[in-house]
Write an enzyme that holds these catalytic residues in place. Structure first.
Site: not given
Ligand code: AR6
Length: 167
Positions: A9-10, A23, A31-33, A116-118
Site C-alpha cells: 500500500d503506497i 484524474n 483506487g489509489v487516489d 493507469s492500470t486500474g
Molecule cells: N497502493 C498502491 N497501489 C494501489 C493502491 C494503494 N493503496 N490502491 C490501488 N492501487 P487506479 P488509474 C493500484 O484505478 O488506473 C481514480 O478514481 C491499482 O491496483 O487507482 O490511473 C482516479 O481519481 C492499480 O494497479 O488508477 C482516476 O479517476 C493502480 O493502483 C482514476 O482512478 C492504478 O489504479 C485513475 O485510474
C-alpha cells in the site's frame, strides 16, 4: 540499481514523495487516489482545490499532510482507448514529469503506483514496460542524481510483471 519493486500500500511508505494516479480535476476519486486522500486527510483536498486541475501526462505536487511522505506528486495517466490516442506517450510523460518535479524538490526517494492500470484500463504489461523504460531514461539523463525509485504494486499481476522485467 536505484530501482526497486515492492508489493503493498503506497500510502504507508516511508519515502520523500509518493506519486498519485489522479484524474484531471485533482479532487480525488477511487483506487489509489481515494486511498491517498483518505490517508492524508481533508487538508489535502483543500490544497488540491487551489491547483486548478492537471492535464493528462502532467504532474503537480502538494504536501503529504498525514502521510509519512513529505510530498504527494499528483499525475494524470491516460484513459486506455485502444492505444492509438497517444496513450503510451502520455503515460511515459507521467513518469518523466513526476521525476522532473521530484528533482526540482530535491527528493531522494520516490514511490510510484502502477499509473493507469486500474480504472483507466491501460494494459498492464505495456504500462510496466513504459514505466521502466521511462524511469531508466530519466536516470540516464541524470546520472549523478541521488534518487531511489520504488514501484509499489498492489496486485500480484503487476508485481510479477515488474519482477520479470527488472530481471
Ligand atoms: N497502493 C498502491 N497501489 C494501489 C493502491 C494503494 N493503496 N490502491 C490501488 N492501487 P487506479 P488509474 C493500484 O484505478 O488506473 C481514480 O478514481 C491499482 O491496483 O487507482 O490511473 C482516479 O481519481 C492499480 O494497479 O488508477 C482516476 O479517476 C493502480 O493502483 C482514476 O482512478 C492504478 O489504479 C485513475 O485510474
Amino acid at each position: 540499481m536505484n530501482i526497486k519493486v515492492i508489493k503493498g500500500d503506497i500510502t504507508r511508505l516511508d519515502v520523500d514523495a509518493i506519486v498519485n494516479a489522479a484524474n484531471n480535476t485533482l479532487l480525488g476519486g477511487g483506487g489509489v487516489d481515494g486511498a491517498i486522500h483518505k490517508a492524508a486527510g481533508n487538508e489535502l483536498l483543500e490544497e488540491c482545490r487551489l491547483l486548478n486541475g492537471c492535464n493528462t501526462g502532467d504532474a503537480k505536487y502538494t504536501k503529504g499532510y498525514r502521510l509519512v511522505a513529505k510530498y504527494i506528486i499528483h499525475t494524470v495517466g491516460p484513459v486506455w482507448q485502444g492505444g492509438n490516442s497517444n496513450e503510451p506517450e502520455l503515460l511515459a510523460s507521467c513518469y518523466y514529469r513526476s521525476l522532473e518535479l521530484a528533482k526540482s524538490l530535491d527528493i531522494k526517494a520516490i514511490a510510484f503506483p502502477n499509473i493507469s492500470t486500474g480504472v483507466f484500463g491501460f494494459p498492464k504489461i505495456q504500462a510496466a514496460e513504459i514505466a521502466l523504460k521511462t524511469v531508466k531514461q530519466f536516470l540516464q539523463a541524470n546520472p549523478f542524481l541521488p534518487i531511489e525509485i520504488t514501484f509499489v504494486c498492489f496486485d500480484d499481476e503487476n508485481y510479477d510483471l515488474y519482477h520479470q522485467l527488472l530481471g
